[in-house]
Design an enzyme around this catalytic site. Structure first.
Site, short mmCIF file in Angstrom:
data_model
loop_
_atom_site.label_atom_id
_atom_site.label_comp_id
_atom_site.label_asym_id
_atom_site.label_seq_id
_atom_site.Cartn_x
_atom_site.Cartn_y
_atom_site.Cartn_z
N CYS A 341 0.80 -1.24 0.00
CA CYS A 341 0.00 0.00 0.00
C CYS A 341 0.83 1.29 0.00
O CYS A 341 0.48 2.23 -0.73
CB CYS A 341 -1.03 0.00 1.12
SG CYS A 341 -0.51 -0.66 2.68
N ARG A 370 7.43 -11.17 5.23
CA ARG A 370 7.16 -11.05 6.67
C ARG A 370 8.03 -12.07 7.40
O ARG A 370 8.22 -13.19 6.93
CB ARG A 370 5.70 -11.33 6.98
CG ARG A 370 4.70 -10.58 6.11
CD ARG A 370 4.36 -9.21 6.64
NE ARG A 370 3.50 -8.50 5.70
CZ ARG A 370 2.18 -8.65 5.64
NH1 ARG A 370 1.58 -9.48 6.48
NH2 ARG A 370 1.45 -7.99 4.76
N GLN A 388 0.50 -10.94 -2.72
CA GLN A 388 -0.87 -10.51 -2.44
C GLN A 388 -1.53 -10.04 -3.74
O GLN A 388 -0.90 -9.36 -4.55
CB GLN A 388 -0.87 -9.37 -1.43
CG GLN A 388 -0.45 -9.79 -0.03
CD GLN A 388 -0.50 -8.62 0.94
OE1 GLN A 388 0.05 -7.56 0.66
NE2 GLN A 388 -1.16 -8.81 2.07
N ASP A 390 -3.20 -7.59 -4.46
CA ASP A 390 -3.48 -6.33 -3.78
C ASP A 390 -4.05 -5.30 -4.74
O ASP A 390 -3.64 -5.23 -5.90
CB ASP A 390 -2.17 -5.78 -3.19
CG ASP A 390 -2.28 -5.48 -1.71
OD1 ASP A 390 -3.41 -5.37 -1.23
OD2 ASP A 390 -1.24 -5.35 -1.06
N HIS A 392 -5.57 -1.00 -4.40
CA HIS A 392 -5.91 0.15 -3.56
C HIS A 392 -6.71 1.13 -4.39
O HIS A 392 -6.29 1.52 -5.49
CB HIS A 392 -4.65 0.78 -2.99
CG HIS A 392 -3.91 -0.17 -2.08
ND1 HIS A 392 -2.93 -1.01 -2.55
CD2 HIS A 392 -4.09 -0.45 -0.77
CE1 HIS A 392 -2.50 -1.76 -1.55
NE2 HIS A 392 -3.17 -1.45 -0.46
N LYS A 475 -12.04 -3.18 8.92
CA LYS A 475 -12.04 -4.04 7.75
C LYS A 475 -13.20 -5.02 7.79
O LYS A 475 -13.79 -5.27 8.84
CB LYS A 475 -10.72 -4.79 7.64
CG LYS A 475 -10.41 -5.68 8.83
CD LYS A 475 -9.08 -6.41 8.65
CE LYS A 475 -8.78 -7.30 9.84
NZ LYS A 475 -7.62 -8.17 9.62
N HIS A 521 -8.40 -0.69 0.77
CA HIS A 521 -7.44 -1.78 0.54
C HIS A 521 -8.26 -3.05 0.31
O HIS A 521 -9.17 -3.33 1.08
CB HIS A 521 -6.56 -2.01 1.77
CG HIS A 521 -5.85 -0.80 2.30
ND1 HIS A 521 -4.48 -0.71 2.38
CD2 HIS A 521 -6.33 0.38 2.81
CE1 HIS A 521 -4.14 0.44 2.91
NE2 HIS A 521 -5.25 1.12 3.18
#
Length: 649
Positions: A341, A370, A388, A390, A392, A475, A521
């Protein structure tokens, strides 16, 4: 004192009365049938004193499953007693056995031991036999409160009990529970006697466990057991366990040549093999097509970033413990990317934005890193490097609900495509009083309210979970139940007013003034690795045609049919289908068996008759069973398979 019964009636009792006293006051038959009770909603045993005015419900042998944590804990004590008798029969004195903790857990219990010689897996059936003998003795459980000094005297030989007793706060009751000649330090609660315990239990395994979870402490032997109210429930659980082993994505990943984890490359860093890469690319192609229809734009960001980027976003130091250490480069500090992000925020801010430009939807299959403890790594479902899906969305406040609902629709579509229709919707909000969260209280209130309003507008059942929010915003999580009944948190949608503020990004409004966008997100898969691992187990490796890495195996009956089989393979390949020919010297049935074990969904058998008529005999496998068709025209079949592939049927 008095207690309140379920019908609202008040029952007067002596001070210090227990649930057993309450049952006796109602009637001797109830006292004989009672197994446990609830006191103000908390499960208690029949021996624990009740508080004055408690609302109680008695649990009887008619509904023993309601007392499952109690009978599992009590069976743990019976097992501990049985282990003592097992070693005494081998000639060891009673004080040779020392015991750590032994709580009830989901489906069963465990108990930690310091033993004079290790228990072997083949010893477990004998321990079970002794347990059943103890149950048959119908031993009463008794509860006794003692002083700290009395407790220490009770266990002079056991350093683990001594440490537990010494660590109890002043004023906290120290209680001992006893059945027969076995006494243990325990808070309880327990069943009234061993004779009322269910016989549907099984000792499952042993493992090593550090005392109190500290690697500097001694390693104890942990013995696990499971127990249920009925034999039917136990049998169903054991069957589900066996099915889970059969579907284990680590096992299938190796058998189907999907991925490996190579220690030379590193723990938690999967290598995708050709078959697994096909599966992964089919997933990403499917989602990219859906995103294209909805106006997303693809971006690509680097795998590392300047530490200042993550300091500004708040990921460092908020998630410092789950991130890899910074790297020194030319007097600057960089870090392996923990999140996509912040990079997408910088892309948004790379040029001026007008209210007419919004919403801006940036999507990336971005790899992040991670730090996970070695003991927590698990195949694809818990890794250190993962991708991910992902995206945004930067939008005006008046666009937020529409954008949120569109992402909600997309995520439900994605999960439904894979037959994951048993979904629980969980709204994660702030935990009151926590300092984990950043940003303005009013914006948090607004974001939480907007998520709940959107979910309610489409009529989805949901729960609110305080403490589950991200540090920058609330979320909506999609908790999916797979074919084995296990729950997985997969997709997520987050509403964020805080990162736009932390990065000070804007758009020019219709009034010519600067305004702050809102961020959404979203990640329908969550992580490609984790989603794939769950998908492998969900399908048991029997993927539908469009997902299967190896779609079609053509099986010539004899060598003279190899050329015809190869010509069909080429035509299928040219049409975009993944086809192979088994031209080995094996007999036809062996070739079919090999394709079956490889979980290839479509097998085409060709011989003299098929070659003469440009036909094939079709054998298809699926979770529902096999389907066979003979003498199918090849051109017709090719069109059918291609249509199924393109429509992801």
């Amino acid at each position: 004192m008095h207690v309140v019964l379920p019908d609202g009636k008040q029952l007067d009792l002596q001070q210090g009365a227990t649930a057993l006293d309450a049952a006796k006051a109602i009637g001797p038959r109830l006292a004989g049938d009672a197994l446990a009770a609830t006191s103000n909603g908390e499960l208690v045993d029949l021996l624990t004193p009740l508080p004055d005015g408690a609302a109680i419900t008695l649990i009887t042998k008619k509904n023993p499953a309601d007392a499952a944590p109690l009978f599992r804990h009590s069976l743990g004590h019976v097992m501990s007693q049985a282990v003592g008798e097992f070693y005494r029969a081998k000639g060891y004195p009673g004080d040779a056995i020392k015991r750590g903790v032994g709580p009830s857990i989901e489906h069963g219990w465990y108990q930690d031991f310091d033993l004079p010689e290790p228990l072997r897996e083949e010893d477990l059936p004998e321990i079970e036999r002794i347990m059943r003998e103890i149950i048959g003795r119908n031993l009463e459980f008794s509860r006794r409160e003692v002083s700290r000094a009395e407790g220490l005297v009770q266990f002079p030989h056991d350093p683990y009990k001594q440490e537990l007793i010494e660590g109890l706060p002043d004023g906290e009751p120290i209680t001992l529970y006893q059945q027969g000649d076995y006494i243990d330090l325990c808070r309880g609660p327990h069943f009234p006697n061993t004779g009322k315990l269910p016989q549907a239990f099984k000792l499952m395994s042993t493992s090593g466990a550090y005392w109190r979870g500290n690697e500097k402490n001694p390693i104890l032997q942990r013995v696990y057991g499971v127990a249920f109210a009925t034999q039917k429930e136990l049998d169903e659980y054991l069957h589900a366990l066996e099915e889970a082993r059969r579907r284990d994505h680590r096992k299938l990943g190796k058998e189907l040549e999907l991925f490996i984890i190579d220690p030379m490359v590193g723990k938690g860093l999967p290598l995708w093999l050709p078959n697994g890469t096909v599966l992964r690319e089919e997933l990403s192609t499917f989602l990219k097509e859906q995103q294209f229809k909805r106006g997303y734009q693809g971006v690509i960001t680097p795998n590392i970033g300047n530490l200042e980027l993550y300091r500004t976003s708040g990921h460092y130091p908020y998630y410092a413990e789950s991130q890899f250490n910074p790297i020194e480069v030319d007097d600057e500090q960089y870090m392996l990317k923990p999140m996509n992000c912040p990079h997408h925020v910088r892309i948004y801010d790379a040029k001026p934005r007008s209210y007419r430009d919004l919403p801006v939807r940036l999507a990336e299959f971005g790899t992040v890193y991670r730090y996970e403890q070695s003991g927590e790594l698990n195949g694809l479902t818990r890794v250190r490097g993962f991708t991910q899906d992902d995206a945004h969305i930067f939008c005006r406040p008046d666009q937020l609900k529409k954008e949120f609902l569109d992402v909600l629709d997309l995520t439900v579509l994605v999960l439904g495509t894979f037959g994951m229709n048993d979904v629980r919707f969980r709204v994660g909000v702030r935990e009151s009083g926590s300092d984990k969260y950043v940003g303005d209280e009013a914006n948090w209130d607004l974001a939480e309210r907007q998520i709940i309003e959107a979910v309610e507008e489409v009529g989805l059942p949901y729960t609110v979970e305080p403490g589950d929010a991200a540090f920058y915003g609330p979320k909506l999580d999609f908790v999916v139940k797979d074919v084995l009944g296990r729950e997985w948190q997969l997709g997520t949608i987050q509403v964020d007013y805080n990162l736009p503020e932390r990065f000070d990004i804007h758009y020019t409004g219709e009034d010519g003034q600067e305004h702050r966008p809102v961020m959404i997100h979203r990640a329908p898969f969550g992580s490609v690795e984790r989603f794939t691992g769950i998908l492998i187990e969900h399908y048991g490796g029997d993927f539908p045609l469009w997902l299967a890495p190896r779609q079609i195996m053509i099986i010539p009956i004899a060598d003279r049919h190899n050329a015809y089989a190869e010509s069909l393979r080429q035509e299928l390949h040219d049409a975009g289908l993944r086809a192979e020919v088994d031209d080995s010297s094996n007999r036809m049935q062996a070739k079919v068996r090999t394709a079956e074990l490889s979980k290839i969904p479509v097998m085409l058998v060709v011989g003299d008759q098929e070659e003469a008529g440009r036909q094939v005999s079709v054998r298809e496998r699926s979770p529902e069973g096999h389907r066979e068709r003979k003498g199918v025209g090849f051109d017709e079949l090719r069109g059918e398979l291609l249509e199924r592939y393109k429509t992801r049927g």
